[in-house]
Scaffold this active site. Structure first.
Site, PDB file in Angstrom:
ATOM      1  N   HIS A 161       1.076  -1.245   0.060  1.00  9.58           N
ATOM      2  CA  HIS A 161      -0.303  -0.058   0.217  1.00  9.58           C
ATOM      3  C   HIS A 161       0.888   1.030   0.091  1.00  9.58           C
ATOM      4  O   HIS A 161       0.565   2.024   0.576  1.00  9.58           O
ATOM      5  CB  HIS A 161      -0.907   0.190   0.950  1.00  9.58           C
ATOM      6  N   SER A 282      15.692  20.166 -18.199  1.00  6.94           N
ATOM      7  CA  SER A 282      14.983  21.427 -18.558  1.00  6.94           C
ATOM      8  C   SER A 282      14.653  22.962 -19.495  1.00  6.94           C
ATOM      9  O   SER A 282      16.234  23.070 -19.313  1.00  6.94           O
ATOM     10  CB  SER A 282      14.089  21.804 -17.204  1.00  6.94           C
ATOM     11  N   LYS A 288      17.038  21.156 -13.188  1.00  8.90           N
ATOM     12  CA  LYS A 288      16.853  19.670 -13.280  1.00  8.90           C
ATOM     13  C   LYS A 288      17.028  18.126 -14.082  1.00  8.90           C
ATOM     14  O   LYS A 288      18.229  18.876 -14.624  1.00  8.90           O
ATOM     15  CB  LYS A 288      14.915  20.310 -14.485  1.00  8.90           C
ATOM     16  N   GLU A 295       9.748   7.913 -18.492  1.00 11.57           N
ATOM     17  CA  GLU A 295       8.327   7.499 -18.382  1.00 11.57           C
ATOM     18  C   GLU A 295       8.232   7.420 -19.778  1.00 11.57           C
ATOM     19  O   GLU A 295       6.906   6.972 -19.861  1.00 11.57           O
ATOM     20  CB  GLU A 295       8.340   9.516 -18.051  1.00 11.57           C
TER      21      GLU A 295
END
Ligand code: ARG
Length: 475
Positions: A161, A282, A288, A295
């Site tokens: 969980h 970025s 970044k 992804e």
């Protein structure tokens, strides 16, 4: 032989021709051109078989085989490429054959149809691509096993969980992923076995009365046997659906692992730093470092799942036998294989180049109560019923939380206030190192259990490799 205008495999029956829009709509060359090698192989096997069965003279059969070899060279060297005036790869190759051997080219198609051709060639293409996919998956498994061996003592929180549950090792965690990929490999091998039957000779749907030899064709083309039913042979695309399922599930497995890498590389976790090779910056924020490849793998899994759904939907309403709808299996299949192989390779690379941060994983176990079960088990060993032990330790946890401390901060006196059976050695079971070391059961997270598991995984892989070799390199 002069080049014919708009070469078609049919036409005698027609007065008019397809409207330009309908023609463009039905073209498949842009996809099935990828099957050119299989088309040539099938044609050569068919020509040889016709020669053996006396349906062509030996001279004719040899001439066709030689011309097909020439076309092979032309395509390989880029000296000739099918122009888009042709409807599909079968038409394009037959037209080229005409240019080389004249009317003899027209004999090659006796007793067969593009329906059995395409079904045969897609199976052959897929069988060939199975090698790449299987290789990539083997490499991924080896990479996971190597990391697991390195990190068989690296402690981290195990979650259920998304909450800290019990301490585990990174090695154990990575092996859990590895087993999923081993199952994918096994599914690939089994799907391959079911696919490896030869439709050729089924003709359009009902076979032929010409004395062709289907067994010879199947053997020549590396299949285990001919498809037993000619109608099934031309209308079955289960093997495509099955491969797409194998790929979709594999992508789901990759996506789950990618999701963990994405989470683990956040500052909140900090368990891993992905290499510069698999991350991007970025355009706006100079600091970044984004896990784009992970992804993209997660995202591409959606496309592959979509391809599987598309394939099932394509099939569900089709009466027997061949229907033109089936042509559209190829964009789905090709796009899937094109996605899956690099996804597996990139995941392997990403794992290999990542910097792991064991100290961050260990720190996450500080005061996280993940050894509460150890304390309950301690009481169980002293004869306390588990339910009671569970309740007592639950109260202990609550008290710690109220005081802002962890289990590791408890003293023996505090423990004994909750139960007289707690003795000095109870303080030791709170250690995550100990909790992990104690899980030496089969499939457990103790270093020696993980080692044993890696050996087991190697054995499974060897069995699957053998199975795949029989499929891919038949003698
Ligand atoms: N292009 C078709 C396919 O990919 C194969 C050719 C059969 N065409 C036909 N009109 N019978 O399924």
């Amino acid at each position: 032989m002069p080049k014919r205008d708009s070469f078609k495999m049919w036409g005698g029956r027609f007065e008019g021709k397809l409207s330009p829009e309908a023609e463009a709509y039905s073209y498949s060359l842009q996809h099935d051109v990828r099957l050119w090698k299989q088309e040539l192989q099938v044609n050569a096997a068919y020509a040889r078989m016709l020669g053996i069965r006396g349906l062509l003279s030996t001279h004719e059969a040899n001439r066709l085989v030689d011309a097909l070899l020439e076309i092979h060279t032309e395509l390989e060297e880029g000296e000739w490429f099918p122009s888009d005036e042709y409807e599909d790869i079968h038409t394009a190759i037959e037209a080229r054959l005409y240019e080389k051997v004249g009317a003899l080219a027209g004999k090659l198609h006796m007793g067969r149809s593009r329906n059995d051709l395409i079904a045969t060639e897609v199976r052959m293409w897929l069988r060939e691509r199975t090698t790449n996919l299987a290789r990539a998956l083997f490499d991924l498994c080896q990479q996971l096993m190597q990391l697991a061996a390195q990190h068989k003592e690296t402690l981290m929180p195990g979650l259920t969980h998304q909450q800290h549950a019990q301490p585990v090792t990174l090695g154990h965690h990575l092996m859990a992923h590895c087993w999923a990929f081993i199952r994918d490999l096994s599914r690939l091998a089994h799907a391959g076995d079911r696919m490896n039957l030869c439709p050729l000779g089924a003709g359009a749907l009902a076979g032929t009365s010409l004395p062709i030899d289907r067994e010879l064709l199947a053997a020549e083309l590396g299949f285990a046997m001919p498809v037993p039913n000619s109608m099934d042979a031309v209308s079955d695309r289960d093997f495509v659906a099955e491969y797409l399922f194998v790929c979709a599930l594999l992508m789901v497995h990759l996506s789950r692992l990618a999701q963990e890498l994405i989470l683990w590389s956040t500052p909140e976790y900090g368990y891993v730093e992905l290499s510069d090779e698999h991350t991007t910056g970025s355009s706006l924020m100079p600091q970044k470092k984004n896990p784009d490849i992970a992804e993209l793998i997660r995202g591409r899994s959606a496309l592959v799942i979509g391809n599987l759904m598309g394939m099932l939907a394509l099939l569900k309403g089709l009466p027997l036998t061949y229907n033109r709808d089936l042509q559209d299996d190829k964009p789905l299949l090709f796009a899937t294989i094109d996605t899956v192989v690099p996804s597996v390779r990139l995941m392997t690379e990403m794992l290999a180049r990542a910097q792991w941060r064991p100290e961050r994983m260990r720190a996450a176990l500080q005061r996280d109560f993940s050894t509460a079960t150890e304390l309950a088990d301690y009481l169980v060993r002293k004869g306390v019923p588990f339910r009671e032990a569970h309740h007592i330790v639950g109260q202990l946890v609550r008290e710690c939380i109220q005081q802002g401390i962890g289990l590791e901060d408890l003293t023996l006196e505090q423990l004994q206030r909750h139960h007289p059976r707690f003795e000095a050695d109870a303080l030791e079971v709170i250690s995550p190192e100990r909790a992990v070391r104690a899980r030496t059961l089969l499939g457990g997270t103790a270093p020696e259990s993980v080692e044993q598991q890696i050996e087991q995984a190697q054995q499974w892989l060897a069995v699957i490799e053998h199975q795949l070799n029989e499929l891919l390199n038949p003698n």
